[in-house]
Design a protein around this motif. Structure first.
Motif, mmCIF file in Angstrom:
data_model
loop_
_atom_site.group_PDB
_atom_site.id
_atom_site.type_symbol
_atom_site.label_atom_id
_atom_site.label_comp_id
_atom_site.label_asym_id
_atom_site.label_seq_id
_atom_site.Cartn_x
_atom_site.Cartn_y
_atom_site.Cartn_z
ATOM 1 N N PHE A 135 102.397 5.223 -65.085
ATOM 2 C CA PHE A 135 103.264 5.790 -66.110
ATOM 3 C C PHE A 135 104.559 6.243 -65.453
ATOM 4 C CE2 PHE A 135 101.135 9.407 -64.261
ATOM 5 C CZ PHE A 135 102.053 10.436 -64.307
ATOM 6 N N ASP A 136 105.603 6.397 -66.292
ATOM 7 C CA ASP A 136 106.851 6.949 -65.776
ATOM 8 C C ASP A 136 107.249 8.161 -66.617
ATOM 9 O OD1 ASP A 136 108.084 6.026 -68.126
ATOM 10 O OD2 ASP A 136 108.907 4.240 -67.180
ATOM 11 N N ASP A 137 108.375 8.783 -66.268
ATOM 12 C CA ASP A 137 108.743 10.032 -66.938
ATOM 13 C C ASP A 137 109.362 9.815 -68.310
ATOM 14 O OD1 ASP A 137 111.240 9.075 -66.242
ATOM 15 O OD2 ASP A 137 111.721 10.716 -64.870
ATOM 16 N N ARG A 138 109.442 8.564 -68.748
ATOM 17 C CA ARG A 138 109.945 8.270 -70.099
ATOM 18 C C ARG A 138 108.807 8.006 -71.083
ATOM 19 N NH1 ARG A 138 113.296 3.191 -69.335
ATOM 20 N NH2 ARG A 138 111.525 2.756 -67.974
ATOM 21 N N GLY A 139 107.570 8.155 -70.626
ATOM 22 C CA GLY A 139 106.422 7.940 -71.501
ATOM 23 C C GLY A 139 105.939 6.511 -71.561
ATOM 24 N N HIS A 140 106.500 5.643 -70.716
ATOM 25 C CA HIS A 140 106.037 4.258 -70.690
ATOM 26 C C HIS A 140 104.751 4.175 -69.875
ATOM 27 C CE1 HIS A 140 110.454 2.977 -71.463
ATOM 28 N NE2 HIS A 140 109.814 3.212 -72.578
ATOM 29 N N ARG A 141 103.829 3.400 -70.402
ATOM 30 C CA ARG A 141 102.496 3.288 -69.823
ATOM 31 C C ARG A 141 102.245 1.865 -69.373
ATOM 32 N NH1 ARG A 141 98.181 1.108 -72.702
ATOM 33 N NH2 ARG A 141 96.096 1.573 -71.849
ATOM 34 N N LEU A 142 101.603 1.721 -68.218
ATOM 35 C CA LEU A 142 101.120 0.423 -67.768
ATOM 36 C C LEU A 142 99.609 0.449 -67.866
ATOM 37 C CD1 LEU A 142 102.000 -2.329 -66.508
ATOM 38 C CD2 LEU A 142 101.415 -1.328 -64.285
ATOM 39 N N GLY A 143 99.067 -0.373 -68.781
ATOM 40 C CA GLY A 143 97.625 -0.435 -68.951
ATOM 41 C C GLY A 143 97.023 -1.566 -68.152
ATOM 42 N N LEU A 166 99.592 10.376 -78.929
ATOM 43 C CA LEU A 166 99.038 9.561 -77.847
ATOM 44 C C LEU A 166 99.324 10.247 -76.524
ATOM 45 C CD1 LEU A 166 100.234 6.016 -79.011
ATOM 46 C CD2 LEU A 166 98.092 7.195 -79.582
ATOM 47 N N VAL A 167 98.274 10.599 -75.798
ATOM 48 C CA VAL A 167 98.404 11.340 -74.544
ATOM 49 C C VAL A 167 97.695 10.571 -73.440
ATOM 50 C CG1 VAL A 167 97.856 13.485 -73.345
ATOM 51 C CG2 VAL A 167 98.571 13.555 -75.739
ATOM 52 N N GLY A 168 98.442 10.191 -72.419
ATOM 53 C CA GLY A 168 97.838 9.527 -71.271
ATOM 54 C C GLY A 168 97.142 10.527 -70.373
ATOM 55 N N LEU A 169 96.076 10.106 -69.744
ATOM 56 C CA LEU A 169 95.343 10.943 -68.787
ATOM 57 C C LEU A 169 95.324 10.200 -67.465
ATOM 58 C CD1 LEU A 169 93.789 13.633 -68.656
ATOM 59 C CD2 LEU A 169 91.700 12.352 -69.154
ATOM 60 N N ALA A 170 95.860 10.834 -66.425
ATOM 61 C CA ALA A 170 96.073 10.104 -65.168
ATOM 62 C C ALA A 170 96.057 11.056 -63.991
ATOM 63 C CB ALA A 170 97.416 9.360 -65.218
ATOM 64 N N PHE A 171 95.997 10.477 -62.810
ATOM 65 C CA PHE A 171 96.246 11.216 -61.575
ATOM 66 C C PHE A 171 97.753 11.208 -61.322
ATOM 67 C CE2 PHE A 171 92.014 9.200 -60.899
ATOM 68 C CZ PHE A 171 91.256 10.372 -60.926
ATOM 69 N N ALA A 172 98.256 12.286 -60.730
ATOM 70 C CA ALA A 172 99.696 12.360 -60.460
ATOM 71 C C ALA A 172 100.160 11.192 -59.596
ATOM 72 C CB ALA A 172 100.025 13.691 -59.798
ATOM 73 N N ALA A 173 99.280 10.706 -58.732
ATOM 74 C CA ALA A 173 99.636 9.591 -57.839
ATOM 75 C C ALA A 173 99.910 8.300 -58.591
ATOM 76 C CB ALA A 173 98.516 9.370 -56.815
ATOM 77 N N LEU A 188 103.875 6.682 -74.848
ATOM 78 C CA LEU A 188 103.025 7.849 -75.005
ATOM 79 C C LEU A 188 103.876 9.056 -75.395
ATOM 80 C CD1 LEU A 188 100.998 7.342 -71.702
ATOM 81 C CD2 LEU A 188 100.174 6.852 -74.015
ATOM 82 N N ASP A 189 103.254 10.017 -76.064
ATOM 83 C CA ASP A 189 103.936 11.270 -76.361
ATOM 84 C C ASP A 189 103.959 12.188 -75.140
ATOM 85 O OD1 ASP A 189 104.462 10.882 -79.253
ATOM 86 O OD2 ASP A 189 102.274 10.801 -79.358
ATOM 87 N N ALA A 190 102.956 12.049 -74.297
ATOM 88 C CA ALA A 190 102.864 12.890 -73.101
ATOM 89 C C ALA A 190 101.828 12.290 -72.162
ATOM 90 C CB ALA A 190 102.470 14.325 -73.467
ATOM 91 N N VAL A 191 101.863 12.766 -70.922
ATOM 92 C CA VAL A 191 100.836 12.427 -69.931
ATOM 93 C C VAL A 191 100.342 13.731 -69.326
ATOM 94 C CG1 VAL A 191 100.327 11.243 -67.758
ATOM 95 C CG2 VAL A 191 101.891 10.190 -69.411
ATOM 96 N N VAL A 192 99.038 13.825 -69.117
ATOM 97 C CA VAL A 192 98.446 14.990 -68.461
ATOM 98 C C VAL A 192 97.839 14.540 -67.139
ATOM 99 C CG1 VAL A 192 96.809 16.894 -68.654
ATOM 100 C CG2 VAL A 192 97.896 15.993 -70.715
ATOM 101 N N THR A 193 98.219 15.230 -66.071
ATOM 102 C CA THR A 193 97.631 15.011 -64.749
ATOM 103 C C THR A 193 97.113 16.338 -64.224
ATOM 104 O OG1 THR A 193 99.580 15.492 -63.391
ATOM 105 C CG2 THR A 193 99.444 13.270 -64.355
ATOM 106 N N GLU A 194 96.625 16.331 -62.994
ATOM 107 C CA GLU A 194 96.168 17.572 -62.379
ATOM 108 C C GLU A 194 97.292 18.589 -62.224
ATOM 109 O OE1 GLU A 194 96.821 14.723 -58.823
ATOM 110 O OE2 GLU A 194 96.333 14.611 -60.959
ATOM 111 N N ASN A 195 98.546 18.104 -62.306
ATOM 112 C CA ASN A 195 99.698 19.005 -62.175
ATOM 113 C C ASN A 195 100.164 19.566 -63.509
ATOM 114 O OD1 ASN A 195 99.690 18.501 -59.432
ATOM 115 N ND2 ASN A 195 101.176 16.840 -59.577
#
Length: 202
Positions: A135-143, A166-173, A188-195
């Motif tokens: 994912f990037d900081d614009r909400g674009h997702r690579l599935g 739509l919320v992505g769930l990912a590792f910050a890496a 995506l509307d947002a992404v949630v990582t451990e950070n």
């Protein structure tokens, strides 16, 4: 320099990101998964949602089992994706405690519907937690490249403000400087990582 098509570039990025995820140790993945779960559970988007779609974790994906258990304890209606047909979209089947899961396409566990109301169309969900490779900081997702989520939620870009979120769930890496979005990609509307949470710019 040899020409590299966008599809080839995306395939190579997928390969690199799978390797990034695999390099995380089990202890790192477990700690990061729990931290991301904690961030998600604390947010109003989760607290206000009644119908939540999650995914069953496969391989080195962020583990959602603690999130599933918490959502069921919170009396949310929890759904998992079901692949209707190859090249099609998704339906979502309710996860009920005590009902055994079956294995469907790709060997991924899916609930067996107990009643007709257990099968839900995408538009009736409030919050969808989406797996991803990058994912990037614009909400674009690579599935993974199958396109199930993009086909299922293709109505979102043309109907702003329409649920579900739509919320992505990912590792910050898994964050990259830029995902080259295709015309059919649904942001995506947002992404949630451990950070914590990272929201798509308005």
């Amino acid at each position: 320099m040899p020409f590299s098509s966008p599809s080839t570039q995306r395939a190579e990025l997928r390969r690199q990101l799978r390797e990034v995820r695999r390099r995380l140790t089990p202890a790192q993945r477990s700690a990061a998964s729990l931290a991301a779960t904690t961030h998600l559970l604390a947010h109003p988007w989760y607290r206000q949602a009644r119908r939540i779609a999650l995914y069953w974790p496969v391989g080195s994906e962020v583990d959602t089992t603690a999130l599933m258990a918490a959502a069921l304890r919170d009396r949310k209606r929890v759904f998992l994706p079901a692949i209707v047909c190859r090249g099609g979209g998704l339906l979502f089947v309710r996860l009920r405690p005590g009902i055994p899961l079956g294995r469907r396409r790709h060997g991924i566990p899916q609930p067996r519907p107990v009643r007709t109301a257990d099968v839900l169309a995408c538009r009736r969900l409030d919050l969808v937690v989406v797996p991803l490779l990058g994912f990037d900081d614009r909400g674009h997702r690579l599935g993974s490249g199958a396109g199930y989520y993009d086909r299922s939620f293709a109505f979102r870009p043309v109907l702003p403000g329409v649920r579900p979120r739509l919320v992505g769930l990912a590792f910050a890496a898994q964050q990259v400087p830029q995902v080259a979005a295709a015309d059919w990609d649904v942001p995506l509307d947002a992404v949630v990582t451990e950070n914590g949470w990272q929201f798509r710019p308005a």
